[in-house]
Design an enzyme around this catalytic site. Structure first.
Site, PDB file in Angstrom:
ATOM      1  N   CYS A   1      -7.404 -27.344   6.163  1.00  0.00           N
ATOM      2  CA  CYS A   1      -6.307 -26.515   6.780  1.00  0.00           C
ATOM      3  C   CYS A   1      -5.403 -27.245   7.779  1.00  0.00           C
ATOM      4  O   CYS A   1      -5.902 -28.251   8.272  1.00  0.00           O
ATOM      5  CB  CYS A   1      -7.036 -25.390   7.154  1.00  0.00           C
ATOM      6  SG  CYS A   1      -7.329 -25.500   9.090  1.00  0.00           S
TER       7      CYS A   1
ATOM      8  N   ASP B   1       0.945  -1.243   0.013  1.00  0.00           N
ATOM      9  CA  ASP B   1       0.020   0.147   0.153  1.00  0.00           C
ATOM     10  C   ASP B   1       0.838   1.188   0.103  1.00  0.00           C
ATOM     11  O   ASP B   1       1.977   0.971   0.112  1.00  0.00           O
ATOM     12  CB  ASP B   1      -0.966  -0.115   1.155  1.00  0.00           C
ATOM     13  CG  ASP B   1      -0.397   0.183   2.455  1.00  0.00           C
ATOM     14  OD1 ASP B   1       0.880   0.456   2.510  1.00  0.00           O
ATOM     15  OD2 ASP B   1      -0.964   0.354   3.365  1.00  0.00           O
ATOM     16  N   SER B   2       0.482   2.402  -0.182  1.00  0.00           N
ATOM     17  CA  SER B   2       1.071   3.575  -0.515  1.00  0.00           C
ATOM     18  C   SER B   2       1.862   4.292   1.087  1.00  0.00           C
ATOM     19  O   SER B   2       2.361   5.055   0.865  1.00  0.00           O
ATOM     20  CB  SER B   2       0.401   4.557  -1.128  1.00  0.00           C
ATOM     21  OG  SER B   2      -0.752   5.111  -0.241  1.00  0.00           O
ATOM     22  N   GLY B   3       1.056   3.675   2.093  1.00  0.00           N
ATOM     23  CA  GLY B   3       1.557   4.549   3.275  1.00  0.00           C
ATOM     24  C   GLY B   3       0.389   5.641   3.479  1.00  0.00           C
ATOM     25  O   GLY B   3       0.528   5.977   4.960  1.00  0.00           O
TER      26      GLY B   3
ATOM     27  N   ASP C   1      -8.493  -7.138   0.247  1.00  0.00           N
ATOM     28  CA  ASP C   1      -7.498  -7.272   1.459  1.00  0.00           C
ATOM     29  C   ASP C   1      -8.318  -7.025   2.711  1.00  0.00           C
ATOM     30  O   ASP C   1      -9.161  -6.017   2.596  1.00  0.00           O
ATOM     31  CB  ASP C   1      -6.342  -6.563   1.356  1.00  0.00           C
ATOM     32  CG  ASP C   1      -6.313  -4.874   1.917  1.00  0.00           C
ATOM     33  OD1 ASP C   1      -7.128  -4.222   1.012  1.00  0.00           O
ATOM     34  OD2 ASP C   1      -6.116  -4.710   2.976  1.00  0.00           O
TER      35      ASP C   1
ATOM     36  N   HIS D   1      -6.393 -21.404   9.899  1.00  0.00           N
ATOM     37  CA  HIS D   1      -7.953 -21.667   9.425  1.00  0.00           C
ATOM     38  C   HIS D   1      -8.580 -20.390   8.776  1.00  0.00           C
ATOM     39  O   HIS D   1      -8.964 -20.617   7.646  1.00  0.00           O
ATOM     40  CB  HIS D   1      -8.613 -22.213  10.572  1.00  0.00           C
ATOM     41  CG  HIS D   1     -10.086 -22.277  10.423  1.00  0.00           C
ATOM     42  ND1 HIS D   1     -10.511 -23.568   9.317  1.00  0.00           N
ATOM     43  CD2 HIS D   1     -10.877 -21.508  10.376  1.00  0.00           C
ATOM     44  CE1 HIS D   1     -11.762 -23.421   9.461  1.00  0.00           C
ATOM     45  NE2 HIS D   1     -11.974 -22.231   9.644  1.00  0.00           N
TER      46      HIS D   1
ATOM     47  N   CYS E   1     -12.727 -29.265   6.422  1.00  0.00           N
ATOM     48  CA  CYS E   1     -11.700 -28.239   5.924  1.00  0.00           C
ATOM     49  C   CYS E   1     -10.423 -29.037   5.886  1.00  0.00           C
ATOM     50  O   CYS E   1     -10.000 -29.740   6.852  1.00  0.00           O
ATOM     51  CB  CYS E   1     -11.796 -27.039   7.037  1.00  0.00           C
ATOM     52  SG  CYS E   1     -10.369 -25.945   7.060  1.00  0.00           S
TER      53      CYS E   1
ATOM     54  N   ASP F   1      -2.063   8.585  -1.894  1.00  0.00           N
ATOM     55  CA  ASP F   1      -3.674   9.200  -1.857  1.00  0.00           C
ATOM     56  C   ASP F   1      -3.739   9.781  -0.579  1.00  0.00           C
ATOM     57  O   ASP F   1      -3.325   9.273   0.476  1.00  0.00           O
ATOM     58  CB  ASP F   1      -4.564   8.266  -2.317  1.00  0.00           C
ATOM     59  CG  ASP F   1      -4.872   7.307  -1.386  1.00  0.00           C
ATOM     60  OD1 ASP F   1      -4.038   6.696  -0.602  1.00  0.00           O
ATOM     61  OD2 ASP F   1      -6.134   6.693  -1.576  1.00  0.00           O
TER      62      ASP F   1
HETATM   63 ZN   LIG Z   1      -9.483 -25.504   8.942  1.00  0.00          ZN
END
Ligand SMILES: [Zn+2]
Length: 377
Positions: free
Chosen positions: A311, A89-91, A271, A340, A309, A143
């Site tokens: 993970c 990101d630009s800061g 994000d 997870h 799942c 920006d």
């Molecule tokens: Zn999981």
């Protein structure tokens, strides 16, 4: 290079090719603010949980350890041992939200570091120089992110300055990419649409920045206090004015439901700190909603966080065990929850991509939204 493979309504399934590899979109970028995913997650873990692209923070890395240090060590990819794309990101957002005693001028922003109070100046050129030293795959334009409740006159003036800053960012990046010894001479630039919740200011701004032929376009300044309905409304109105042949990034968003809705409005990149932050507090995502592992009802629960799942947490450990680790303040508890949650987000995006490919996005979205909202996990 951005290539649309399939569209379904406004939802897009695309590929974004960079010097560090190809990203399949829609995609969720995993946030590693200071070049580390909070919760003791290493870059060597990321491939196992399906991470395609990592996001790091210009302001934080400039303050500590310093972008020049990172450059001397070969750039951010080498420093953190990650060979896939990185977006920095630009800061700007941190300068405006974290730093104290800031003063905004045409040339840039004067402020004090939140770490040691040191006086710092950052303008478009400095932001580009820092991001060039980091050598990220995608740099964000510098920006101002005006508050969503700022008055109209202020937002108008701020957006006009952001447009002038964007032109300076583009010029400076071209200069830096052409220098000998630049860490990543193929660094890309994304511009950022601003305008708070004023539709006409945002549309006018989108028209101006789309002329600048950038590598991608972000919608910034949302998810900062307005309602979800206002955010969806702005996306409905503004995204059609951004170039069709470029990726669209909705900054800092959001919940699984926000993502499902924004994809439907043409967004490619996301994000958000939610999955890692919530994970560190024992809040974990499932298709049936979020659950709080601190809750007493999981004390004897020998099921994984989410059945099926794949993970590293769910393949190996029970809710009861992870709850115990969290209560005992063992770092492993946080780590397993963050792994997870990031796996959950990365695979939500995979399912989204599959649904768009099948031309089934509306049905898929409704099923997921209903299940997540009604879930009693
Ligand atoms: Zn999981």
């Amino acid at each position: 290079m951005y290539k649309i493979l399939k569209t379904d309504g406004r939802a897009k399934r695309a590929e974004f090719t960079t010097v560090h590899g190809t990203v399949q979109t829609p995609v969720f970028m995993n946030v590693g603010t200071v070049a580390a995913i909070k919760g003791a997650v290493a870059t060597t873990d990321l491939k196992e949980i399906g991470t395609q692209i990592e996001l790091s923070n210009t302001y934080h890395l400039h303050v500590r350890p310093g972008d020049k240090v990172v450059r001397k060590l070969g750039g951010l990819h080498k420093f953190m041992n990650w060979d896939r794309p990185i977006l920095t990101d630009s800061g700007g957002f941190q300068v405006f939200s974290l730093a104290s005693l800031r003063k905004i001028k045409e040339e840039g922003v004067y402020f004090q570091s939140h770490i040691d109070g040191r006086k710092i100046f950052m303008g478009p050129e400095q932001s580009m120089q820092i991001q060039s030293n980091l050598g990220s795959t995608i740099a964000m334009a510098f920006d101002e992110c005006p508050s969503s409740v700022a008055d109209r006159d202020y937002v108008q003036r701020s957006v006009e300055r952001t447009t002038r800053w964007l032109a300076r960012c583009k010029t400076e990046m071209a200069r830096l990419n052409a220098l000998e010894g630049t860490v990543n001479p193929h660094q890309m630039l994304f511009g950022i649409n601003q305008g708070a919740i004023y539709k006409d200011i945002r549309i006018e701004h989108a028209k101006q920045i789309r002329e600048m032929d950038l590598d991608g376009y972000a919608v910034g300044g949302l998810a900062v206090g307005e309602t979800h309905e206002q955010m969806y409304y702005i996306l409905d109105e503004v995204v059609p004015y951004l170039p069709k042949e470029k990726p669209v990034y909705l900054m800092g968003v959001g919940t699984p439901l926000n993502i499902l809705e924004a994809v439907d409005r043409g967004v490619d990149f996301f994000d958000c700190v939610y999955p890692s932050r919530n994970g560190r507090h024992g809040h974990v995502y499932t298709k049936d909603g979020k659950l709080n592992l601190f809750n007493a009802k999981y004390e004897l629960d020998d099921h994984p966080i989410e059945e099926g799942c794949q993970c590293p947490a769910c393949r190996n450990y029970s809710r009861a065990y992870i709850r115990h680790l969290l209560k005992a303040k063992e770092m492993l508890g946080m780590r397993l929850c963050v792994l997870h949650n990031l796996y959950f987000y990365n695979h939500l995006m995979e399912d989204i991509r599959g649904a768009i490919e099948e031309g089934n996005y509306q049905t898929f979205k409704k099923e997921r939204v209903d299940r997540y909202t009604q879930g009693q996990a």
